[in-house]
Scaffold this motif. Structure first.
Motif, PDB file in Angstrom:
ATOM      1  N   THR A 110      36.916  30.068  12.041  1.00  0.00           N
ATOM      2  CA  THR A 110      37.779  29.689  10.724  1.00  0.00           C
ATOM      3  C   THR A 110      38.982  30.731  10.587  1.00  0.00           C
ATOM      4  N   ASP A 111      39.911  30.315   9.303  1.00  0.00           N
ATOM      5  CA  ASP A 111      40.730  31.380   9.019  1.00  0.00           C
ATOM      6  C   ASP A 111      39.829  32.799   8.688  1.00  0.00           C
ATOM      7  N   ASN A 112      38.571  32.874   8.503  1.00  0.00           N
ATOM      8  CA  ASN A 112      38.092  33.911   7.555  1.00  0.00           C
ATOM      9  C   ASN A 112      37.060  34.588   8.524  1.00  0.00           C
ATOM     10  N   GLY A 113      37.009  33.938   9.827  1.00  0.00           N
ATOM     11  CA  GLY A 113      36.116  34.769  10.862  1.00  0.00           C
ATOM     12  C   GLY A 113      35.679  33.916  12.183  1.00  0.00           C
ATOM     13  N   THR A 114      35.016  34.578  13.078  1.00  0.00           N
ATOM     14  CA  THR A 114      34.543  34.035  14.448  1.00  0.00           C
ATOM     15  C   THR A 114      33.149  33.965  14.090  1.00  0.00           C
ATOM     16  N   TYR A 115      32.420  32.774  14.616  1.00  0.00           N
ATOM     17  CA  TYR A 115      30.910  32.945  14.095  1.00  0.00           C
ATOM     18  C   TYR A 115      30.105  32.558  15.435  1.00  0.00           C
ATOM     19  N   GLY A 116      30.675  32.250  16.553  1.00  0.00           N
ATOM     20  CA  GLY A 116      30.010  31.787  17.753  1.00  0.00           C
ATOM     21  C   GLY A 116      30.225  32.520  19.026  1.00  0.00           C
ATOM     22  N   ALA A 117      29.303  32.813  19.854  1.00  0.00           N
ATOM     23  CA  ALA A 117      29.425  33.301  21.172  1.00  0.00           C
ATOM     24  C   ALA A 117      29.007  32.356  22.359  1.00  0.00           C
ATOM     25  N   PRO A 118      29.701  32.186  23.307  1.00  0.00           N
ATOM     26  CA  PRO A 118      29.618  31.133  24.060  1.00  0.00           C
ATOM     27  C   PRO A 118      28.138  31.291  25.155  1.00  0.00           C
ATOM     28  N   LEU A 149      45.285  20.717  31.614  1.00  0.00           N
ATOM     29  CA  LEU A 149      43.952  20.285  31.743  1.00  0.00           C
ATOM     30  C   LEU A 149      43.148  20.220  30.374  1.00  0.00           C
ATOM     31  N   THR A 150      42.360  18.974  30.287  1.00  0.00           N
ATOM     32  CA  THR A 150      41.702  19.065  28.966  1.00  0.00           C
ATOM     33  C   THR A 150      40.224  19.612  29.287  1.00  0.00           C
ATOM     34  N   VAL A 151      39.880  20.628  28.354  1.00  0.00           N
ATOM     35  CA  VAL A 151      38.520  21.290  28.562  1.00  0.00           C
ATOM     36  C   VAL A 151      37.592  20.999  27.392  1.00  0.00           C
ATOM     37  N   TRP A 152      36.460  21.038  27.988  1.00  0.00           N
ATOM     38  CA  TRP A 152      35.397  20.939  26.997  1.00  0.00           C
ATOM     39  C   TRP A 152      34.641  22.165  27.146  1.00  0.00           C
ATOM     40  N   GLU A 153      34.652  22.819  25.909  1.00  0.00           N
ATOM     41  CA  GLU A 153      34.207  24.416  25.783  1.00  0.00           C
ATOM     42  C   GLU A 153      32.775  24.039  25.541  1.00  0.00           C
ATOM     43  N   PRO A 154      32.000  25.257  25.819  1.00  0.00           N
ATOM     44  CA  PRO A 154      30.665  25.213  25.805  1.00  0.00           C
ATOM     45  C   PRO A 154      30.153  25.348  24.384  1.00  0.00           C
ATOM     46  N   SER A 155      28.712  25.049  24.305  1.00  0.00           N
ATOM     47  CA  SER A 155      28.218  25.237  22.985  1.00  0.00           C
ATOM     48  C   SER A 155      28.288  26.738  22.890  1.00  0.00           C
ATOM     49  N   ALA A 156      27.397  27.100  21.511  1.00  0.00           N
ATOM     50  CA  ALA A 156      27.459  28.368  21.321  1.00  0.00           C
ATOM     51  C   ALA A 156      26.219  28.928  20.690  1.00  0.00           C
ATOM     52  N   VAL A 157      25.922  30.289  20.667  1.00  0.00           N
ATOM     53  CA  VAL A 157      24.891  30.866  19.866  1.00  0.00           C
ATOM     54  C   VAL A 157      25.583  31.471  18.542  1.00  0.00           C
ATOM     55  N   TYR A 158      24.831  31.237  17.456  1.00  0.00           N
ATOM     56  CA  TYR A 158      25.150  31.703  15.974  1.00  0.00           C
ATOM     57  C   TYR A 158      23.984  32.529  15.513  1.00  0.00           C
ATOM     58  N   ILE A 159      24.310  32.978  14.386  1.00  0.00           N
ATOM     59  CA  ILE A 159      23.655  33.856  13.463  1.00  0.00           C
ATOM     60  C   ILE A 159      23.955  33.496  12.230  1.00  0.00           C
ATOM     61  N   PRO A 160      22.435  32.902  11.393  1.00  0.00           N
ATOM     62  CA  PRO A 160      22.874  32.403   9.972  1.00  0.00           C
ATOM     63  C   PRO A 160      22.907  33.444   9.371  1.00  0.00           C
ATOM     64  N   LYS A 161      23.440  33.383   7.781  1.00  0.00           N
ATOM     65  CA  LYS A 161      23.723  34.590   7.044  1.00  0.00           C
ATOM     66  C   LYS A 161      22.333  35.065   6.554  1.00  0.00           C
ATOM     67  N   THR A 162      21.340  34.074   6.449  1.00  0.00           N
ATOM     68  CA  THR A 162      19.741  34.503   6.128  1.00  0.00           C
ATOM     69  C   THR A 162      19.312  35.624   6.901  1.00  0.00           C
ATOM     70  N   THR A 163      19.830  35.779   8.228  1.00  0.00           N
ATOM     71  CA  THR A 163      19.306  36.653   8.908  1.00  0.00           C
ATOM     72  C   THR A 163      19.753  38.156   8.594  1.00  0.00           C
ATOM     73  N   GLU A 164      19.158  38.971   8.037  1.00  0.00           N
ATOM     74  CA  GLU A 164      19.697  40.050   7.334  1.00  0.00           C
ATOM     75  C   GLU A 164      18.883  41.575   7.879  1.00  0.00           C
ATOM     76  N   GLY A 165      19.339  42.603   7.594  1.00  0.00           N
ATOM     77  CA  GLY A 165      18.595  44.004   8.087  1.00  0.00           C
ATOM     78  C   GLY A 165      18.500  44.318   9.342  1.00  0.00           C
ATOM     79  N   ALA A 166      17.152  44.595   9.713  1.00  0.00           N
ATOM     80  CA  ALA A 166      16.698  45.036  11.002  1.00  0.00           C
ATOM     81  C   ALA A 166      16.885  43.450  12.146  1.00  0.00           C
ATOM     82  N   LYS A 167      16.576  42.409  11.395  1.00  0.00           N
ATOM     83  CA  LYS A 167      16.428  41.179  12.189  1.00  0.00           C
ATOM     84  C   LYS A 167      18.038  40.980  12.390  1.00  0.00           C
ATOM     85  N   LEU A 168      18.859  41.137  11.585  1.00  0.00           N
ATOM     86  CA  LEU A 168      20.418  40.932  11.855  1.00  0.00           C
ATOM     87  C   LEU A 168      20.877  41.782  13.047  1.00  0.00           C
ATOM     88  N   GLU A 169      20.495  42.907  13.114  1.00  0.00           N
ATOM     89  CA  GLU A 169      20.951  43.970  14.255  1.00  0.00           C
ATOM     90  C   GLU A 169      20.468  43.358  15.523  1.00  0.00           C
TER      91      GLU A 169
END
Length: 440
Positions: free
Chosen positions: A139-147, A313-333
């Protein structure tokens, strides 16, 4: 199957790309914690298809070997609408797993990512993804997913031996494609395969044309979402016009009304047909299963625009892995380490061992194997040349349920291109209104 998203979900199920699933195979929910021996526990949510589970387990095993201080639990969810609703519910209730696998594009935007997902823009891998992929996870505020997985393309799969035998070159504009098709027809070979027995395949003439539309009007998807751009108007009308012209000129196989995607892929593989508008992963998967020796004879090119300069060429981008904001601390790292591992050379090796690449990776740290199908290299050339664009479903949530039937009507000579395009403009209206979009 129906709508812009249907071919994507359909082909991902048959193409062994670790993306699709249909039934519930497990329960998800955040389970990350730190154990007594100091290990960090996190969970990874993926879809519940066999390929997705196999890939997830393989990634976890390789990651834990390299990171013995982290334990990862695999959880699964259904695909389709049921899975979409589950993801939204878990994000809203704070019960999402520490890392989760999900769609990119308009379905990602529906997750309200600025409020629900961890911003990964500063991670080292973020600068290595393609601009097209970044568009569909940001979004305008960040990048949230990795392929996770490769991209796939929508366009024309072609038999390179047939083209070579007839002295044909890859067409870069529509009139050249028609001229080639006439020569192919004169040689007693089906010029363009159509497979309306699998109704979703009828949409490829229209879906694969979107890169050409976006090249001519960079704001088209935004205007379409706001009810300001129409398929019954140029440049989007061209997809319908070309579909009608191909039928009117008798360029299709005689059994187009009943042939299936498997039939069409086999016809292409054996040289009974020269061209097949299709998703790269679908045709590759079918030919790998039915005619594996013919994979080397299959190429791929963008559905040509009226002008060669607009052919994209029209491309279908892959899906992604995301981390929710509820993952924090050592778990986030730990979660960030896992996401980075997915797109590391070791993580890419795991991906290559667990599914057949139907297109290029969208991150520079990953490469398809040396023995990948030749069509992947042809797709890569468009990407490298800046002549590719995401499919419409990644840029707009608006999609009508009856596109495949409308396409069959136009592609069977029942409706004109203009009438079919107007019918689809009407078809999307109810869905856009249900989404509460402005302007509808």
């Amino acid at each position: 199957m129906s709508s812009f998203i249907s071919p994507r979900r359909t082909v991902l199920a048959v193409a062994a790309t670790a993306i699709a699933a249909t039934t519930l195979a497990g329960c998800s929910g955040s389970s990350g914690s730190t154990t007594a021996d100091g290990k960090v526990e996190i969970s990874f949510l993926t879809t519940n298809g066999d390929d997705a589970i196999a890939t997830g387990n393989a990634l976890i095993a390789a990651f834990q070997k390299a990171n013995p201080d982290v334990t990862v639990t695999l959880n699964t969810r259904p695909g389709g609408t049921e899975g979409d609703n589950l993801v939204k519910t878990q994000l809203s209730t704070g019960e999402m797993d520490d890392v989760f696998f999900y769609n990119t594009g308009s379905l990602f935007q529906a997750l309200n990512p600025d409020q629900t997902l961890a911003n990964l823009a500063d991670e080292s891998w973020a600068s290595e993804v393609t601009d097209n992929f970044k568009t569909v996870v940001s979004t305008d505020n960040g990048t949230y997913g990795a392929p996770l997985g490769t991209s796939m393309a929508g366009g024309i799969a072609y038999n390179t031996k047939v083209f070579a035998d007839l002295g044909l070159s890859v067409p870069t504009d529509w009139s050249s494609l028609v001229a080639d098709a006439e020569k192919i027809k004169a040689a007693g070979i089906t010029p363009i395969e159509q497979t309306y027995g699998d109704t979703w395949t009828s949409q490829l003439f229209l879906l694969a044309d979107f890169g050409n539309v976006l090249t001519q009007d960079k704001n088209w998807a935004e205007d379409f979402t706001a009810n300001k751009a129409k398929f019954a108007q140029e440049p989007a009308l061209a997809g319908f016009t070309h579909l009608q012209e191909a039928f009117d000129k008798g360029l299709f196989n005689a059994d187009f009304a009943s042939a299936t995607a498997a039939d069409g892929s086999a016809a292409l593989a054996t040289g009974k047909a020269a061209m097949y508008p299709m998703l790269s992963s679908a045709v590759l998967s079918n030919i790998t299963q039915s005619n594996p020796d013919a994979v080397k004879d299959i190429g791929f090119f963008a559905l040509p625009a009226d002008k060669a300069a607009n052919t994209t060429l029209t491309v279908w981008e892959p899906s992604a892995v995301y981390i929710p904001k509820t993952t924090e601390g050592a778990k986030l790292e730990a979660a960030k380490k896992f996401v980075a591992f997915v797109n590391s050379p070791d993580g890419c090796d795991v991906q290559n061992k667990n599914f057949v690449a139907g297109g290029p990776y969208t991150i520079s740290s990953c490469s398809v194997p040396a023995d990948a199908a030749p069509l992947v290299a042809e797709i890569q050339k468009y990407v490298d040349a800046g002549k590719s664009a995401p499919a419409l479903e990644f840029l707009s949530p608006v999609k009508g349920p009856n596109l495949e039937n409308i396409a069959i009507s136009v592609g069977s000579g029942i409706s004109s291109a203009q009438d079919g395009a107007a019918a689809y403009d009407e078809d999307v209206k109810k869905q856009a209104q249900q989404l509460g979009l402005a302007g509808w």
